[in-house]
Design a protein around this motif. Structure first.
Motif, PDB file in Angstrom:
ATOM      1  N   ARG A  60       0.861  -1.179   0.000  1.00 50.86           N
ATOM      2  CA  ARG A  60       0.000   0.000   0.000  1.00 50.86           C
ATOM      3  C   ARG A  60       0.900   1.233   0.000  1.00 50.86           C
ATOM      4  NH1 ARG A  60      -5.423   0.263   3.240  1.00 50.86           N
ATOM      5  NH2 ARG A  60      -5.433  -1.685   2.131  1.00 50.86           N
ATOM      6  N   GLY A  61       0.925   1.915  -1.105  1.00 58.26           N
ATOM      7  CA  GLY A  61       1.765   3.103  -1.249  1.00 58.26           C
ATOM      8  C   GLY A  61       0.919   4.324  -1.527  1.00 58.26           C
ATOM      9  N   HIS A  62       1.346   5.114  -2.513  1.00 55.63           N
ATOM     10  CA  HIS A  62       0.675   6.367  -2.850  1.00 55.63           C
ATOM     11  C   HIS A  62      -0.386   6.195  -3.932  1.00 55.63           C
ATOM     12  CE1 HIS A  62       3.627   8.495  -0.465  1.00 55.63           C
ATOM     13  NE2 HIS A  62       4.557   7.778  -1.061  1.00 55.63           N
ATOM     14  N   LEU A  63      -0.559   4.978  -4.415  1.00 55.03           N
ATOM     15  CA  LEU A  63      -1.489   4.709  -5.507  1.00 55.03           C
ATOM     16  C   LEU A  63      -2.608   3.793  -5.035  1.00 55.03           C
ATOM     17  CD1 LEU A  63       1.183   3.850  -8.231  1.00 55.03           C
ATOM     18  CD2 LEU A  63       0.139   6.077  -7.779  1.00 55.03           C
ATOM     19  N   THR A  64      -3.744   3.885  -5.692  1.00 58.31           N
ATOM     20  CA  THR A  64      -4.806   2.927  -5.433  1.00 58.31           C
ATOM     21  C   THR A  64      -4.460   1.614  -6.137  1.00 58.31           C
ATOM     22  OG1 THR A  64      -6.101   3.495  -7.401  1.00 58.31           O
ATOM     23  CG2 THR A  64      -6.525   4.792  -5.378  1.00 58.31           C
ATOM     24  N   LEU A  65      -5.126   0.557  -5.754  1.00 58.66           N
ATOM     25  CA  LEU A  65      -4.936  -0.729  -6.423  1.00 58.66           C
ATOM     26  C   LEU A  65      -5.247  -0.591  -7.909  1.00 58.66           C
ATOM     27  CD1 LEU A  65      -4.509  -3.824  -6.401  1.00 58.66           C
ATOM     28  CD2 LEU A  65      -6.935  -4.033  -5.858  1.00 58.66           C
ATOM     29  N   ARG A  66      -6.301   0.110  -8.242  1.00 59.22           N
ATOM     30  CA  ARG A  66      -6.676   0.301  -9.645  1.00 59.22           C
ATOM     31  C   ARG A  66      -5.570   1.018 -10.418  1.00 59.22           C
ATOM     32  NH1 ARG A  66     -11.045   0.366 -12.979  1.00 59.22           N
ATOM     33  NH2 ARG A  66     -11.060   1.972 -14.604  1.00 59.22           N
ATOM     34  N   GLN A  67      -5.070   2.107  -9.882  1.00 59.52           N
ATOM     35  CA  GLN A  67      -3.998   2.849 -10.548  1.00 59.52           C
ATOM     36  C   GLN A  67      -2.771   1.960 -10.751  1.00 59.52           C
ATOM     37  OE1 GLN A  67      -3.768   5.952  -7.634  1.00 59.52           O
ATOM     38  NE2 GLN A  67      -5.176   7.306  -8.748  1.00 59.52           N
ATOM     39  N   TRP A  85       1.548 -10.248 -17.459  1.00 63.40           N
ATOM     40  CA  TRP A  85       0.237  -9.632 -17.662  1.00 63.40           C
ATOM     41  C   TRP A  85      -0.859 -10.588 -17.193  1.00 63.40           C
ATOM     42  CZ3 TRP A  85      -3.872 -11.118 -20.797  1.00 63.40           C
ATOM     43  CH2 TRP A  85      -4.860 -10.153 -21.034  1.00 63.40           C
ATOM     44  N   GLY A  86      -0.795 -11.855 -17.584  1.00 60.72           N
ATOM     45  CA  GLY A  86      -1.795 -12.842 -17.196  1.00 60.72           C
ATOM     46  C   GLY A  86      -1.850 -13.076 -15.698  1.00 60.72           C
ATOM     47  N   VAL A  87      -0.680 -13.081 -15.059  1.00 62.86           N
ATOM     48  CA  VAL A  87      -0.629 -13.238 -13.607  1.00 62.86           C
ATOM     49  C   VAL A  87      -1.369 -12.088 -12.933  1.00 62.86           C
ATOM     50  CG1 VAL A  87       0.940 -13.141 -11.605  1.00 62.86           C
ATOM     51  CG2 VAL A  87       1.470 -14.655 -13.531  1.00 62.86           C
ATOM     52  N   HIS A  88      -1.121 -10.863 -13.380  1.00 64.76           N
ATOM     53  CA  HIS A  88      -1.754  -9.706 -12.744  1.00 64.76           C
ATOM     54  C   HIS A  88      -3.236  -9.592 -13.065  1.00 64.76           C
ATOM     55  CE1 HIS A  88       1.171  -7.440 -10.391  1.00 64.76           C
ATOM     56  NE2 HIS A  88       2.017  -8.206 -11.053  1.00 64.76           N
ATOM     57  N   VAL A  89      -3.626  -9.896 -14.278  1.00 62.05           N
ATOM     58  CA  VAL A  89      -5.049  -9.863 -14.619  1.00 62.05           C
ATOM     59  C   VAL A  89      -5.804 -10.859 -13.741  1.00 62.05           C
ATOM     60  CG1 VAL A  89      -6.726 -10.436 -16.439  1.00 62.05           C
ATOM     61  CG2 VAL A  89      -4.777  -8.949 -16.955  1.00 62.05           C
ATOM     62  N   THR A  90      -5.251 -12.051 -13.592  1.00 62.87           N
ATOM     63  CA  THR A  90      -5.908 -13.072 -12.769  1.00 62.87           C
ATOM     64  C   THR A  90      -5.986 -12.652 -11.307  1.00 62.87           C
ATOM     65  OG1 THR A  90      -5.176 -14.825 -14.242  1.00 62.87           O
ATOM     66  CG2 THR A  90      -5.805 -15.482 -12.021  1.00 62.87           C
ATOM     67  N   ALA A  95     -10.421  -7.080  -8.281  1.00 59.14           N
ATOM     68  CA  ALA A  95     -10.316  -6.187  -7.119  1.00 59.14           C
ATOM     69  C   ALA A  95     -10.049  -4.744  -7.548  1.00 59.14           C
ATOM     70  CB  ALA A  95      -9.220  -6.673  -6.176  1.00 59.14           C
ATOM     71  N   ALA A  96      -9.356  -4.561  -8.676  1.00 57.25           N
ATOM     72  CA  ALA A  96      -9.072  -3.220  -9.198  1.00 57.25           C
ATOM     73  C   ALA A  96     -10.248  -2.662  -9.993  1.00 57.25           C
ATOM     74  CB  ALA A  96      -7.822  -3.259 -10.077  1.00 57.25           C
ATOM     75  N   GLU A  97     -11.315  -3.451 -10.094  1.00 58.29           N
ATOM     76  CA  GLU A  97     -12.534  -3.069 -10.813  1.00 58.29           C
ATOM     77  C   GLU A  97     -12.265  -2.725 -12.276  1.00 58.29           C
ATOM     78  OE1 GLU A  97     -14.539  -0.086  -8.459  1.00 58.29           O
ATOM     79  OE2 GLU A  97     -14.836  -1.482  -6.801  1.00 58.29           O
ATOM     80  N   LEU A  98     -11.399  -3.533 -12.896  1.00 63.56           N
ATOM     81  CA  LEU A  98     -11.139  -3.401 -14.328  1.00 63.56           C
ATOM     82  C   LEU A  98     -12.145  -4.264 -15.077  1.00 63.56           C
ATOM     83  CD1 LEU A  98      -7.241  -3.580 -14.351  1.00 63.56           C
ATOM     84  CD2 LEU A  98      -8.673  -1.558 -14.770  1.00 63.56           C
ATOM     85  N   THR A  99     -12.849  -3.672 -16.017  1.00 61.22           N
ATOM     86  CA  THR A  99     -13.835  -4.405 -16.799  1.00 61.22           C
ATOM     87  C   THR A  99     -13.140  -5.205 -17.902  1.00 61.22           C
ATOM     88  OG1 THR A  99     -14.130  -2.648 -18.427  1.00 61.22           O
ATOM     89  CG2 THR A  99     -15.506  -2.538 -16.417  1.00 61.22           C
TER      90      THR A  99
END
Length: 193
Positions: A60-67, A85-90, A95-99
């Protein structure tokens, strides 16, 4: 869906059992899931493993999870690092509310896609500029300063750089995709929202 790969890693993962502190570090990140091939490959060298894990910016830093995830997903997609990319998308897209449209845009589109708001567009433009020119022009810098404090801008620059380096690593090692992780083609043609 079959995730078999037509290539294999250039360096084999470390033999088990792993050193207890390395295993503990992996377990803390994986939370009961099998370890990622990237992690077990880096575990071959204690120093490199600890440096990689010590430089991560997933706290948890200066950015939101989404950012954070927009920057990571865009950077790894630009680098063609389908593994990371696949690891992070999964792990983080929901949780980052990416559609679905936004995930597809990060892989195949641009900041002009209708699915983005102005705050998201700035992040995508930042990733694109860093990838293309390794710098940020005055116009984009001014846009960043209207929305982010200086500490957050520093974190954005470091985050993009770290995942650029991670992309080099996973691509050069030709790591096979983790089981059940998405591919770029899974999001090809995702309609913009």
């Amino acid at each position: 869906m079959d995730r078999s790969n037509s290539y294999s890693a250039r360096i084999a993962p470390a033999a088990e059992p792993l050193d207890s502190d390395i295993q503990t570090a992996i377990d803390r990140v994986m939370r009961g899931e099998p370890p990622l091939i990237l992690f077990t490959t880096l575990a071959r060298d204690r120093r490199l493993f600890l440096k990689f894990f010590g430089n991560g910016l997933l706290d948890r830093g200066h950015l939101t999870l989404r950012q954070r995830e927009i920057v990571i997903d865009r950077t790894t997609a630009l680098c063609g690092a389908e593994y990371e990319w696949g690891v992070h998308v999964t792990a983080f897209a929901a949780a980052a509310e990416l559609t679905t449209a936004q995930i597809g845009s990060l892989a195949h589109g641009n900041s002009d896609d209708e699915c983005w708001n102005e705050d998201d567009r700035i992040l995508i433009d930042l990733c694109d500029a860093l990838h293309e020119t390794a710098t940020v022009d005055d116009n984009l810098w001014a846009r960043l300063r209207t929305r982010f404090p200086e500490e957050a801008i520093l974190e954005l620059l470091m985050l993009a750089g770290f995942y650029h380096a991670t992309s080099y690593l996973v691509n050069a090692l030709t790591l096979p995709l983790e089981q059940g992780r998405p591919r770029f083609t899974d999001y090809a043609g995702s309609p913009a929202e």
